[in-house]
Design a protein around this motif. Sequence first.
Motif, PDB file in Angstrom:
ATOM      1  N   GLU A 128      16.830   2.737   5.268  1.00 45.16           N
ATOM      2  CA  GLU A 128      17.472   3.421   6.393  1.00 45.16           C
ATOM      3  C   GLU A 128      17.988   2.414   7.410  1.00 45.16           C
ATOM      4  OE1 GLU A 128      16.513   6.909   9.714  1.00 45.16           O
ATOM      5  OE2 GLU A 128      14.964   6.264   8.284  1.00 45.16           O
ATOM      6  N   ARG A 129      17.171   1.383   7.690  1.00 45.71           N
ATOM      7  CA  ARG A 129      17.615   0.357   8.639  1.00 45.71           C
ATOM      8  C   ARG A 129      18.808  -0.427   8.099  1.00 45.71           C
ATOM      9  NH1 ARG A 129      14.396  -1.563  12.737  1.00 45.71           N
ATOM     10  NH2 ARG A 129      16.371  -2.554  13.303  1.00 45.71           N
ATOM     11  N   LEU A 130      18.863  -0.586   6.781  1.00 46.50           N
ATOM     12  CA  LEU A 130      19.942  -1.359   6.165  1.00 46.50           C
ATOM     13  C   LEU A 130      21.181  -0.504   5.889  1.00 46.50           C
ATOM     14  CD1 LEU A 130      17.863  -3.416   3.564  1.00 46.50           C
ATOM     15  CD2 LEU A 130      18.789  -4.233   5.739  1.00 46.50           C
ATOM     16  N   GLY A 131      21.075   0.792   6.110  1.00 46.18           N
ATOM     17  CA  GLY A 131      22.203   1.667   5.831  1.00 46.18           C
ATOM     18  C   GLY A 131      22.435   1.889   4.352  1.00 46.18           C
ATOM     19  N   LEU A 132      21.352   1.868   3.564  1.00 46.63           N
ATOM     20  CA  LEU A 132      21.447   2.034   2.120  1.00 46.63           C
ATOM     21  C   LEU A 132      20.720   3.305   1.692  1.00 46.63           C
ATOM     22  CD1 LEU A 132      20.583  -1.608   1.015  1.00 46.63           C
ATOM     23  CD2 LEU A 132      22.869  -0.591   1.105  1.00 46.63           C
ATOM     24  N   ALA A 133      21.184   3.906   0.627  1.00 47.88           N
ATOM     25  CA  ALA A 133      20.476   5.045   0.035  1.00 47.88           C
ATOM     26  C   ALA A 133      19.426   4.506  -0.921  1.00 47.88           C
ATOM     27  CB  ALA A 133      21.451   5.941  -0.710  1.00 47.88           C
ATOM     28  N   PRO A 134      18.148   4.889  -0.763  1.00 41.04           N
ATOM     29  CA  PRO A 134      17.108   4.386  -1.674  1.00 41.04           C
ATOM     30  C   PRO A 134      17.316   4.894  -3.091  1.00 41.04           C
ATOM     31  CG  PRO A 134      16.184   5.989  -0.140  1.00 41.04           C
ATOM     32  CD  PRO A 134      17.595   5.780   0.267  1.00 41.04           C
ATOM     33  N   HIS A 135      16.915   4.060  -4.060  1.00 41.05           N
ATOM     34  CA  HIS A 135      16.991   4.421  -5.471  1.00 41.05           C
ATOM     35  C   HIS A 135      15.606   4.267  -6.078  1.00 41.05           C
ATOM     36  CE1 HIS A 135      21.456   4.652  -6.241  1.00 41.05           C
ATOM     37  NE2 HIS A 135      21.432   4.107  -5.031  1.00 41.05           N
ATOM     38  N   ALA A 136      15.237   5.193  -6.938  1.00 44.40           N
ATOM     39  CA  ALA A 136      13.905   5.153  -7.547  1.00 44.40           C
ATOM     40  C   ALA A 136      13.679   3.868  -8.322  1.00 44.40           C
ATOM     41  CB  ALA A 136      13.733   6.364  -8.467  1.00 44.40           C
ATOM     42  N   GLU A 137      14.749   3.292  -8.886  1.00 46.37           N
ATOM     43  CA  GLU A 137      14.616   2.078  -9.688  1.00 46.37           C
ATOM     44  C   GLU A 137      14.153   0.876  -8.859  1.00 46.37           C
ATOM     45  OE1 GLU A 137      17.299   3.915  -9.457  1.00 46.37           O
ATOM     46  OE2 GLU A 137      17.501   4.898 -11.409  1.00 46.37           O
ATOM     47  N   MET A 138      14.275   0.956  -7.553  1.00 43.99           N
ATOM     48  CA  MET A 138      13.901  -0.169  -6.704  1.00 43.99           C
ATOM     49  C   MET A 138      12.396  -0.414  -6.727  1.00 43.99           C
ATOM     50  SD  MET A 138      16.472   0.745  -3.518  1.00 43.99           S
ATOM     51  CE  MET A 138      16.284  -0.783  -2.592  1.00 43.99           C
ATOM     52  N   LEU A 139      11.612   0.628  -6.979  1.00 45.25           N
ATOM     53  CA  LEU A 139      10.152   0.480  -6.978  1.00 45.25           C
ATOM     54  C   LEU A 139       9.642  -0.202  -8.240  1.00 45.25           C
ATOM     55  CD1 LEU A 139       8.960   3.892  -5.487  1.00 45.25           C
ATOM     56  CD2 LEU A 139       8.814   1.634  -4.420  1.00 45.25           C
ATOM     57  N   THR A 140      10.303   0.018  -9.353  1.00 45.98           N
ATOM     58  CA  THR A 140       9.827  -0.517 -10.638  1.00 45.98           C
ATOM     59  C   THR A 140      10.592  -1.789 -10.983  1.00 45.98           C
ATOM     60  OG1 THR A 140      11.362   0.984 -11.744  1.00 45.98           O
ATOM     61  CG2 THR A 140       9.078   1.721 -11.495  1.00 45.98           C
ATOM     62  N   TYR A 141      10.345  -2.833 -10.197  1.00 49.18           N
ATOM     63  CA  TYR A 141      11.098  -4.071 -10.344  1.00 49.18           C
ATOM     64  C   TYR A 141      10.829  -4.772 -11.674  1.00 49.18           C
ATOM     65  CZ  TYR A 141       6.665  -6.180  -8.917  1.00 49.18           C
ATOM     66  OH  TYR A 141       5.340  -6.545  -8.844  1.00 49.18           O
ATOM     67  N   GLY A 142       9.647  -4.525 -12.268  1.00 50.08           N
ATOM     68  CA  GLY A 142       9.285  -5.219 -13.501  1.00 50.08           C
ATOM     69  C   GLY A 142      10.132  -4.823 -14.696  1.00 50.08           C
ATOM     70  N   GLN A 143      10.900  -3.764 -14.570  1.00 54.67           N
ATOM     71  CA  GLN A 143      11.743  -3.311 -15.669  1.00 54.67           C
ATOM     72  C   GLN A 143      13.117  -3.978 -15.656  1.00 54.67           C
ATOM     73  OE1 GLN A 143      11.847   0.989 -15.651  1.00 54.67           O
ATOM     74  NE2 GLN A 143       9.621   1.162 -15.419  1.00 54.67           N
ATOM     75  N   THR A 199       0.813  -1.223   0.000  1.00 52.97           N
ATOM     76  CA  THR A 199       0.000   0.000   0.000  1.00 52.97           C
ATOM     77  C   THR A 199       0.844   1.269   0.000  1.00 52.97           C
ATOM     78  OG1 THR A 199      -0.152  -0.118   2.421  1.00 52.97           O
ATOM     79  CG2 THR A 199      -1.950  -1.110   1.147  1.00 52.97           C
ATOM     80  N   GLU A 200       1.990   1.245   0.659  1.00 50.97           N
ATOM     81  CA  GLU A 200       2.860   2.425   0.726  1.00 50.97           C
ATOM     82  C   GLU A 200       4.295   2.011   0.405  1.00 50.97           C
ATOM     83  OE1 GLU A 200       2.386   4.153   4.556  1.00 50.97           O
ATOM     84  OE2 GLU A 200       0.282   4.685   4.253  1.00 50.97           O
ATOM     85  N   PRO A 201       4.530   1.526  -0.803  1.00 51.99           N
ATOM     86  CA  PRO A 201       5.842   0.942  -1.119  1.00 51.99           C
ATOM     87  C   PRO A 201       7.004   1.924  -0.985  1.00 51.99           C
ATOM     88  CG  PRO A 201       4.530   1.255  -3.114  1.00 51.99           C
ATOM     89  CD  PRO A 201       3.614   1.492  -1.949  1.00 51.99           C
ATOM     90  N   GLN A 202       6.800   3.161  -1.377  1.00 50.50           N
ATOM     91  CA  GLN A 202       7.908   4.121  -1.332  1.00 50.50           C
ATOM     92  C   GLN A 202       8.316   4.413   0.107  1.00 50.50           C
ATOM     93  OE1 GLN A 202       7.285   7.571  -3.735  1.00 50.50           O
ATOM     94  NE2 GLN A 202       9.295   8.434  -3.350  1.00 50.50           N
ATOM     95  N   ALA A 203       7.345   4.659   0.975  1.00 52.32           N
ATOM     96  CA  ALA A 203       7.659   4.941   2.376  1.00 52.32           C
ATOM     97  C   ALA A 203       8.232   3.711   3.060  1.00 52.32           C
ATOM     98  CB  ALA A 203       6.402   5.415   3.103  1.00 52.32           C
ATOM     99  N   CYS A 204       7.651   2.557   2.773  1.00 50.61           N
ATOM    100  CA  CYS A 204       8.135   1.323   3.385  1.00 50.61           C
ATOM    101  C   CYS A 204       9.567   1.039   2.966  1.00 50.61           C
ATOM    102  CB  CYS A 204       7.207   0.166   2.993  1.00 50.61           C
ATOM    103  SG  CYS A 204       7.613  -1.412   3.766  1.00 50.61           S
ATOM    104  N   LEU A 205       9.850   1.197   1.686  1.00 57.28           N
ATOM    105  CA  LEU A 205      11.194   0.935   1.185  1.00 57.28           C
ATOM    106  C   LEU A 205      12.205   1.931   1.729  1.00 57.28           C
ATOM    107  CD1 LEU A 205      12.645  -1.029  -0.674  1.00 57.28           C
ATOM    108  CD2 LEU A 205      12.260   0.565  -2.552  1.00 57.28           C
ATOM    109  N   ALA A 206      11.782   3.180   1.873  1.00 56.75           N
ATOM    110  CA  ALA A 206      12.687   4.193   2.424  1.00 56.75           C
ATOM    111  C   ALA A 206      13.068   3.856   3.858  1.00 56.75           C
ATOM    112  CB  ALA A 206      12.035   5.569   2.348  1.00 56.75           C
ATOM    113  N   GLY A 207      12.060   3.445   4.657  1.00 61.82           N
ATOM    114  CA  GLY A 207      12.350   3.067   6.035  1.00 61.82           C
ATOM    115  C   GLY A 207      13.249   1.846   6.119  1.00 61.82           C
ATOM    116  N   LEU A 208      13.028   0.895   5.229  1.00 61.36           N
ATOM    117  CA  LEU A 208      13.854  -0.308   5.225  1.00 61.36           C
ATOM    118  C   LEU A 208      15.284   0.016   4.823  1.00 61.36           C
ATOM    119  CD1 LEU A 208      14.254  -3.336   5.428  1.00 61.36           C
ATOM    120  CD2 LEU A 208      13.325  -3.561   3.117  1.00 61.36           C
TER     121      LEU A 208
END
Length: 341
Positions: free
Chosen positions: A201-216, A190-199
Amino acid sequence: MPGEFLGEGLIFIISQPRAGSTLLQRMLSGHPDIATAAEPWLLLHPLYGLRQHGIQAEYNSQWAFKAVRAFLAEHADGAETYRDGLRAFAATVYGAALARQGKRIFLDKTPRYYFIIPELRTLFPQASVILLLRNPLAVLHSILTTWVKGDWPRLAQHAADLRVAPVRIADAIQTQGDAAIVVRYEDLATEPQACLAGLCERLGLAPHAEMLTYGQRAAPSGRLGDQIGIQQHDRPVPDHLTEWQALAGDAQMRHFAQAYLDELGEATLNRLGYPQDELAAALTGRDQVSWLSPLAPWNVVLRPASTWTRRERWQVARAQAVQAAGPWRGAWNFLRSRVPV
């Protein structure tokens, strides 16, 4: 060198099967630093080498356990030497995968690592362990409709996924406390962008926009994991969140769902964050069970068919016939089939 690799650069995803682990893996694999493979299952065999129970082999596994334990006690520094060897093994194998893919972090998505969560924490204290949760009734519905498909004896193949996994994961959440990295499939959908951003942060990684569009991106190589549902969309969607409520519309499915909730119990469900009373409230149905609509008992189909009594085989076969063809025709087909008991 043995003993030096403590899991730095390792991420594990642990969950019930059918809980969205392939989705989360595909999203995380969009990070430029992360390498992965469909489902490695790499550490189950070697870690079970220190267990007395839970493994079957052509050789006598009990003798093997006693022999290994004696060898480690008499000729090495006990089980810790074995663990040092496993760390060296993991460093070699994961390191080879990272070198081949040119990445620095390896993501091991093996849901059935729920069997070895404590051992993983001991073996790799610097690794990140993601505990992915999903409504247990949604998991049950997915298993029933994707893998079992009315062939009730097949449900026993997934008994541990249904019975053991939620308890082990709930125990890990309680034991690890704030150190636990918990992700809910419902939030991911339901909230993939916020969920991924929080995750991230816990993993010590910088989020990338490409992570949301896995089908590509191409799917991770390997044979296991969800190869069908994941292909229906190219990014997370909430379309499947309420499908589990269909369990209430069929007497057999409703029986499985109610029995499953009762078996997991209030304490485990509360620790997972899915209150039993809220789930049970959705399992209402008007159809009544009668001699024309017999049910395959939950506590029977969760056992291997080889352990069933003659009466239990008769119960399941009759329920399957009715499920397939309806109460009248199914009962007639069952009587005509003369199922051997």
